[in-house]
Design a protein around this motif. Structure first.
Motif, PDB file in Angstrom:
ATOM      1  N   ASN A  49       0.834  -1.185  -0.010  1.00 36.85           N
ATOM      2  CA  ASN A  49       0.158  -0.140  -0.016  1.00 36.85           C
ATOM      3  C   ASN A  49       0.672   1.432  -0.031  1.00 36.85           C
ATOM      4  O   ASN A  49       0.500   2.405  -0.545  1.00 36.85           O
ATOM      5  N   PHE A  50       2.062   1.212   0.502  1.00 40.15           N
ATOM      6  CA  PHE A  50       2.830   2.466   0.784  1.00 40.15           C
ATOM      7  C   PHE A  50       3.608   2.595  -0.829  1.00 40.15           C
ATOM      8  O   PHE A  50       3.403   3.837  -1.308  1.00 40.15           O
ATOM      9  N   GLY A  51       3.637   1.828  -1.524  1.00 40.79           N
ATOM     10  CA  GLY A  51       4.302   1.681  -2.788  1.00 40.79           C
ATOM     11  C   GLY A  51       3.135   2.296  -3.613  1.00 40.79           C
ATOM     12  O   GLY A  51       3.349   3.261  -4.641  1.00 40.79           O
ATOM     13  N   ARG A  52       1.988   1.804  -3.451  1.00 40.50           N
ATOM     14  CA  ARG A  52       0.613   2.445  -4.334  1.00 40.50           C
ATOM     15  C   ARG A  52       0.526   3.775  -4.037  1.00 40.50           C
ATOM     16  O   ARG A  52       0.154   4.829  -4.788  1.00 40.50           O
ATOM     17  N   GLU A  53       0.407   4.257  -2.639  1.00 39.60           N
ATOM     18  CA  GLU A  53       0.036   5.628  -2.137  1.00 39.60           C
ATOM     19  C   GLU A  53       1.095   6.552  -2.864  1.00 39.60           C
ATOM     20  O   GLU A  53       1.062   7.791  -3.155  1.00 39.60           O
ATOM     21  N   LEU A  54       2.602   6.162  -2.579  1.00 31.42           N
ATOM     22  CA  LEU A  54       3.778   6.894  -2.947  1.00 31.42           C
ATOM     23  C   LEU A  54       3.418   7.182  -4.651  1.00 31.42           C
ATOM     24  O   LEU A  54       3.704   8.318  -5.171  1.00 31.42           O
ATOM     25  N   SER A  55       3.247   6.180  -5.461  1.00 23.91           N
ATOM     26  CA  SER A  55       3.080   6.266  -6.855  1.00 23.91           C
ATOM     27  C   SER A  55       2.211   7.373  -7.213  1.00 23.91           C
ATOM     28  O   SER A  55       1.985   8.013  -8.164  1.00 23.91           O
ATOM     29  N   ARG A  56       1.118   7.300  -6.408  1.00 20.84           N
ATOM     30  CA  ARG A  56      -0.240   8.287  -6.720  1.00 20.84           C
ATOM     31  C   ARG A  56      -0.067   9.505  -6.085  1.00 20.84           C
ATOM     32  O   ARG A  56      -0.797  10.499  -6.160  1.00 20.84           O
ATOM     33  N   ASN A  57       1.244   9.956  -5.559  1.00 26.90           N
ATOM     34  CA  ASN A  57       1.480  11.250  -4.736  1.00 26.90           C
ATOM     35  C   ASN A  57       0.451  11.291  -3.684  1.00 26.90           C
ATOM     36  O   ASN A  57       0.029  12.470  -3.743  1.00 26.90           O
ATOM     37  N   ALA A  58       0.164  10.290  -3.036  1.00 26.79           N
ATOM     38  CA  ALA A  58      -1.097  10.609  -2.227  1.00 26.79           C
ATOM     39  C   ALA A  58      -0.326  10.728  -0.541  1.00 26.79           C
ATOM     40  O   ALA A  58      -1.345  10.512   0.375  1.00 26.79           O
ATOM     41  N   ILE A  59       1.050  10.687  -0.493  1.00 24.96           N
ATOM     42  CA  ILE A  59       1.562  10.843   0.892  1.00 24.96           C
ATOM     43  C   ILE A  59       1.832  12.520   1.067  1.00 24.96           C
ATOM     44  O   ILE A  59       2.474  12.862   0.564  1.00 24.96           O
ATOM     45  N   PRO A  60       1.262  12.818   2.268  1.00 20.44           N
ATOM     46  CA  PRO A  60       1.326  14.334   2.558  1.00 20.44           C
ATOM     47  C   PRO A  60       2.810  14.518   2.773  1.00 20.44           C
ATOM     48  O   PRO A  60       3.652  13.758   3.548  1.00 20.44           O
ATOM     49  N   GLY A  61       3.208  15.596   2.087  1.00 25.48           N
ATOM     50  CA  GLY A  61       4.568  16.138   2.470  1.00 25.48           C
ATOM     51  C   GLY A  61       5.623  15.552   1.218  1.00 25.48           C
ATOM     52  O   GLY A  61       6.976  15.931   1.214  1.00 25.48           O
ATOM     53  N   VAL A  62       5.066  14.623   0.543  1.00 24.61           N
ATOM     54  CA  VAL A  62       6.020  14.104  -0.499  1.00 24.61           C
ATOM     55  C   VAL A  62       5.600  14.423  -2.068  1.00 24.61           C
ATOM     56  O   VAL A  62       4.437  14.308  -2.410  1.00 24.61           O
ATOM     57  N   GLY A  63       6.476  15.270  -2.643  1.00 24.96           N
ATOM     58  CA  GLY A  63       6.130  15.791  -3.822  1.00 24.96           C
ATOM     59  C   GLY A  63       6.912  14.904  -5.095  1.00 24.96           C
ATOM     60  O   GLY A  63       7.997  15.222  -5.277  1.00 24.96           O
ATOM     61  N   LEU A  64       6.032  13.906  -5.427  1.00 29.61           N
ATOM     62  CA  LEU A  64       6.358  13.037  -6.600  1.00 29.61           C
ATOM     63  C   LEU A  64       5.589  13.406  -7.838  1.00 29.61           C
ATOM     64  O   LEU A  64       4.333  13.197  -7.755  1.00 29.61           O
ATOM     65  N   ASP A  65       6.068  13.932  -8.821  1.00 32.50           N
ATOM     66  CA  ASP A  65       5.439  14.359 -10.021  1.00 32.50           C
ATOM     67  C   ASP A  65       5.896  13.284 -11.176  1.00 32.50           C
ATOM     68  O   ASP A  65       7.193  13.390 -11.615  1.00 32.50           O
ATOM     69  N   VAL A  66       5.013  12.327 -11.323  1.00 34.55           N
ATOM     70  CA  VAL A  66       5.753  11.331 -12.353  1.00 34.55           C
ATOM     71  C   VAL A  66       6.156  11.975 -13.886  1.00 34.55           C
ATOM     72  O   VAL A  66       7.143  11.508 -14.413  1.00 34.55           O
ATOM     73  N   MET A  67       5.312  12.737 -14.174  1.00 30.16           N
ATOM     74  CA  MET A  67       5.487  13.378 -15.316  1.00 30.16           C
ATOM     75  C   MET A  67       6.545  14.287 -15.524  1.00 30.16           C
ATOM     76  O   MET A  67       7.657  14.279 -16.369  1.00 30.16           O
ATOM     77  N   GLU A  68       7.137  15.229 -14.519  1.00 32.96           N
ATOM     78  CA  GLU A  68       8.223  15.912 -14.289  1.00 32.96           C
ATOM     79  C   GLU A  68       9.466  15.012 -14.201  1.00 32.96           C
ATOM     80  O   GLU A  68      10.526  15.186 -14.881  1.00 32.96           O
TER      81      GLU A  68
END
Length: 648
Positions: free
Chosen positions: A533-552
C-alpha cells in the motif's frame, strides 16, 4: 658498430604503450581506497557499477539518480574514504533541519521547552510567585483554581513551553530527512545502527525529552570514534540513565558513600571549620538522614540493576559473555550516583548547590552538562566485577573502570563484530568475516572507523551470498524509494506514519534490545500488505509532504504501456539488478491491458496529426498524458511492492 636508431613511429608506439599502461594502472587504482586498502569487488565477479550499487545499498539508504555514476567516477575506495572522513559535497539537508526548532536547542533548553508534566511546570510557576500550591490544588476554591490554571497556561506560552510529543515528532522527522537528503550517508546508516544498539525509547516518558540530544550529541559524533568513547557517552547521557532507571539508583543504606568519606576526611583535617560546611551540604542534599530520604517518594529508593544488566547483556559482552548475577549487582553498585538533574523546581536547588559550589566538586560531585554524579548516592565500598577488584574509597572512577573493562573484553569484541557483520553483510555471517573484524578491533583498541574499513575490504562483504540478502526495514524501504525517485521530502510526517504502519514505530521500540535485525521480523502479513500500500500511495503522490510528479520525472517522455513503464522504472528503483523475474511477476498485475488497445488508436503519424484540428491534437495529448501517468503509477506501485525491492 653502428647502432640503429628507432624510428619515430616506434618511439611514438612505445610512448603510447607506456601511457596506456599508466592509464590502466590509474584506472585500477581509482577503484581502490585512497589509503591503500584493497577492496576486492572485482574478485567477486562484479562490474564497477554493480559494486557501487551494492555499496550504496549497505552503507547508504540506496542510490539517488546519478549516485552510481558519481561513485564510479570517484572510485569505490575514494567514496568510502570520503564518507569515513567527512570529505563530501554539501546537501540541502541543513536548510530542511533548520525548519525544526528543536534541532538548534541545547540539552538544557530542550528540557525546559518540551514537557508533558504540567505538575513540574506548575512548580516553576509557584516558585516564581504566580500562584500558590493551595490555589493550584483547589484548596482555595474553584475561582482561585481557575485563575491558577489560566496563569499556568500564560506562563507556558511565555516560556515557549510545548508538549514533548512535538519534540518526538521533530526527532522522527529529522531521521527521515537525514536518511533521504544527507550527503553523509554512511554516518546516517551507522547512527541508525548504534542508536538501535544503545536503544532508548520514547515510550519512556522521563527519557523522551532527552532523546534528540542523545542521538545528536552522544551517538552521531562518535560512530567513527572508538567504541569506548561511544559507550561512555551513552552511559553518561540522561536519556539512557532515565530510560533504564540508573538515575534513581543509590547506595544501600548500609554502604559508605563517597560523600561520607569526604566528610570524614574534612573532619580529620579541619575539625573546627567543617561542621558548618557539612551542615550546609547536608541540608541542601538531604545527606544527613539517608534512611529518612529513602522513604520519601520523590527520592531514589536504592540499587537499580537495569542499566548494569543491559550494559553487560546488550551493550557489551552479550548473552553468554561470561558474567553472572553477582557481576550485575556489582556493576550496579559501581554506577550508583550516575544520574541527571531532577525535573521541575527541584532542579534549581540542585543546580544552586552543586553547579555553583566549588566545595561540591571537592567533595566528589561531578557536573558535565546534564550529567550529574552524586557523591552522596555512590557506594564507595569494594566491588569485584568479572573477577577484577575495584578498590574501595572511590567515586565516579568505579563506573569508568567498569566501562574500560567491558569495552575491551574479548566477549564484547566478538559480540559486536558479529552484530556488525549481521547488519552489513548477512544474517548468518561467515566466521572468517567475524575474525577479521575481531582482529582489527583488538589491533586498534576498538577504533570504529578502522573496523568499518575492514568490513568494506572483506571479501565476504562483496560475495554473491551477501548481495540482496538483507530484508529492508520499513525506514530503509521508505528512504530508498524516496531517494531512487529523487523526491524532495518537504514534510516527513506522512512518511513517518507509513513507516509505523509497516511495523517500525521510529524511536518507540520499548525494549532495550532495539529493533530486531532479522528479516522475518518484517515479513508478517500485515506489514507486508502495508508495504504494498505504501508503494501504491507513493506512486499516486498521495502521501502528504512528498512531492512526486511522475511527469516531471519523465521529462517530455511518454509511456505507451505498462510494460514501457516497468522497463523505465526498474533500473531506477533497482539499478544493476537482473529485471527478468521481477518484470515477469509484476506483469501479472498489469491492469492497463484493456486500455492499451484504446490508446493504440492514438498512434498517428505526423501527416495524420497535421490534418487534425488544434482541439483534436490537444485531446490526444491529454489522453497520452493521462495514459502515461496511469502506466507510471501502476508500474511504480507494483515495483516498490515487488519482492526484489524489499531486499538490499
Amino acid at each position: 658498430m653502428t647502432i640503429k636508431q628507432p624510428s619515430s613511429a616506434l618511439v611514438l608506439l612505445a610512448l603510447l604503450q607506456a601511457l596506456l599502461g599508466t592509464w590502466l594502472t590509474v584506472e585500477a587504482a581509482r577503484a581502490e581506497s585512497a589509503w591503500g586498502l584493497q577492496i576486492p569487488w572485482r574478485a567477486s565477479g562484479l562490474t564497477e557499477r554493480q559494486a557501487a550499487a551494492h555499496l550504496l545499498d549497505r552503507f547508504a539508504y540506496g542510490p539517488r539518480p546519478g549516485d552510481i555514476d558519481a561513485v564510479v567516477e570517484l572510485g569505490i575506495g575514494n567514496w568510502v574514504e570520503g564518507q569515513l572522513t567527512g570529505d563530501m559535497p554539501g546537501s540541502v539537508l541543513g536548510s530542511k533541519l533548520a525548519r525544526l526548532p528543536a534541532m538548534s536547542l541545547s540539552p538544557r533548553q530542550l528540557v525546559w521547552r518540551y514537557t508533558s508534566n504540567k505538575g513540574l511546570l506548575a512548580q516553576e510557576a509557584i516558585a516564581e510567585g504566580l500562584f500558590t500550591l493551595a490555589d493550584y490544588t483547589g484548596k482555595n476554591g474553584p475561582g482561585r483554581l481557575a485563575d491558577a490554571l489560566a496563569a499556568l497556561e500564560r506562563f507556558a506560552m511565555d516560556r515557549g513551553v510545548t508538549h514533548d510529543r512535538e519534540l518526538v515528532d521533530q526527532l522522527r522527522a529529522q531521521k527521515l530527512l537525514r536518511a533521504v537528503h544527507s550527503a553523509a550517508q554512511m554516518i546516517e546508516v551507522l547512527t541508525d545502527f548504534w542508536f538501535n544498539h544503545f536503544n532508548v525509547s520514547a515510550t519512556q516518558r522521563s527519557a523522551r525529552v532527552h532523546m534528540l540530544s542523545y542521538e545528536r550529541d552522544a551517538i552521531r559524533p562518535r560512530v567513527l570514534s572508538t567504541f569506548r568513547d561511544l559507550l561512555g557517552a551513552t552511559a553518561r547521557h540522561p536519556a539512557m540513565l532515565l530510560y533504564l532507571g540508573n538515575a534513581q539508583s543509590v547506595a544501600n543504606p548500609s554502604a559508605t558513600t563517597t560523600f561520607d568519606l569526604e566528610v570524614t576526611e574534612l573532619d580529620r583535617l579541619s575539625p573546627l571549620d567543617n561542621p558548618t560546611l557539612r551542615m550546609r551540604l547536608a541540608r541542601d542534599l538531604g545527606w544527613y538522614n539517608r534512611e529518612a530520604r529513602l522513604k520519601q517518594s520523590t527520592q531514589p529508593r536504592g540499587l537499580n540493576e537495569n542499566y548494569a544488566r543491559e550494559l553487560l547483556e546488550l551493550h557489551s559482552l552479550g548473552v553468554g559473555g561470561g558474567y553472572g548475577q553477582h557481576d550485575v549487582i556489582e556493576v550496579a553498585r559501581a554506577f550508583t550516583g550516575w544520574g541527571t538533574f531532577p525535573p521541575g523546581g527541584a532542579r534549581a536547588q540542585v543546580e544552586k548547590t552543586l553547579v555553583d559550589s566549588e566545595t561540591a566538586v571537592d567533595m566528589g560531585f561531578v557536573i558535565e552538562g546534564e550529567f550529574v554524579f552524586r557523591a552522596d548516592h555512590h557506594d564507595s565500598d569494594e566491588k569485584i566485577v568479572l573477577g577484577v577488584p575495584l578498590v574501595s574509597g572511590r567515586g565516579i572512577e568505579d563506573g569508568e573502570e567498569v566501562l574500560d573493562l567491558v569495552a575491551r573484553h574479548p566477549a564484547t569484541v566478538r559480540h559486536l563484530a558479529r552484530k556488525l557483520a549481521i547488519r552489513f553483510v548477512s544474517e548468518q555471517p561467515p566466521a572468517s568475516l567475524i575474525q577479521r573484524l575481531v582482529a582489527t578491533w583488538e589491533l586498534t583498541d576498538g577504533d570504529l572507523r578502522e573496523v568499518v574499513r575492514t568490513l568494506v575490504a572483506a571479501p565476504e562483504f562483496w560475495s554473491d551470498a551477501a548481495r540482496r540478502s538483507k530484508i529492508k526495514t520499513p525506514v530503509e524501504l521508505a528512504a530508498s524509494a524516496l531517494r531512487a525517485l529523487d523526491v524532495d521530502l518537504v514534510d516527513a510526517t506522512g512518511v513517518v506514519t507509513w513507516v509505523q504502519r509497516m511495523g517500525q514505530p521510529i524511536y518507540a521500540y520499548s525494549a532495550p534490545t532495539g529493533f530486531p535485525d532479522h528479516g522475518d521480523s518484517w515479513t508478517h502479513v500485515g506489514p507486508l500488505l502495508a508495504r504494498l500500500n505504501f508503494g501504491r500511495e507513493l506512486s499516486r503522490n498521495a502521501i502528504p509532504g512528498v512531492g512526486l510528479d511522475v511527469m516531471e520525472f519523465l521529462g517530455r517522455g511518454t509511456l505507451r504501456s505498462f510494460t514501457d513503464a516497468t522497463d523505465f522504472y526498474f533500473p531506477i528503483l533497482m539499478p544493476e539488478r537482473d529485471p527478468t523475474l521481477t518484470l515477469s511477476l509484476v506483469s501479472a498485475g498489469d491492469t492497463d491491458a484493456a486500455a492499451d488497445g484504446l490508446e493504440a488508436s492514438q498512434d498517428l503519424s505526423e501527416a495524420e496529426l497535421a490534418q487534425l484540428t488544434p482541439e483534436q491534437r490537444r485531446r490526444i495529448a491529454i489522453t497520452a498524458r493521462e495514459a502515461t501517468v496511469r502506466h507510471a503509477v501502476n508500474a511504480l506501485g507494483m515495483l516498490i511492492g515487488s519482492p526484489e525491492f524489499q531486499v538490499r
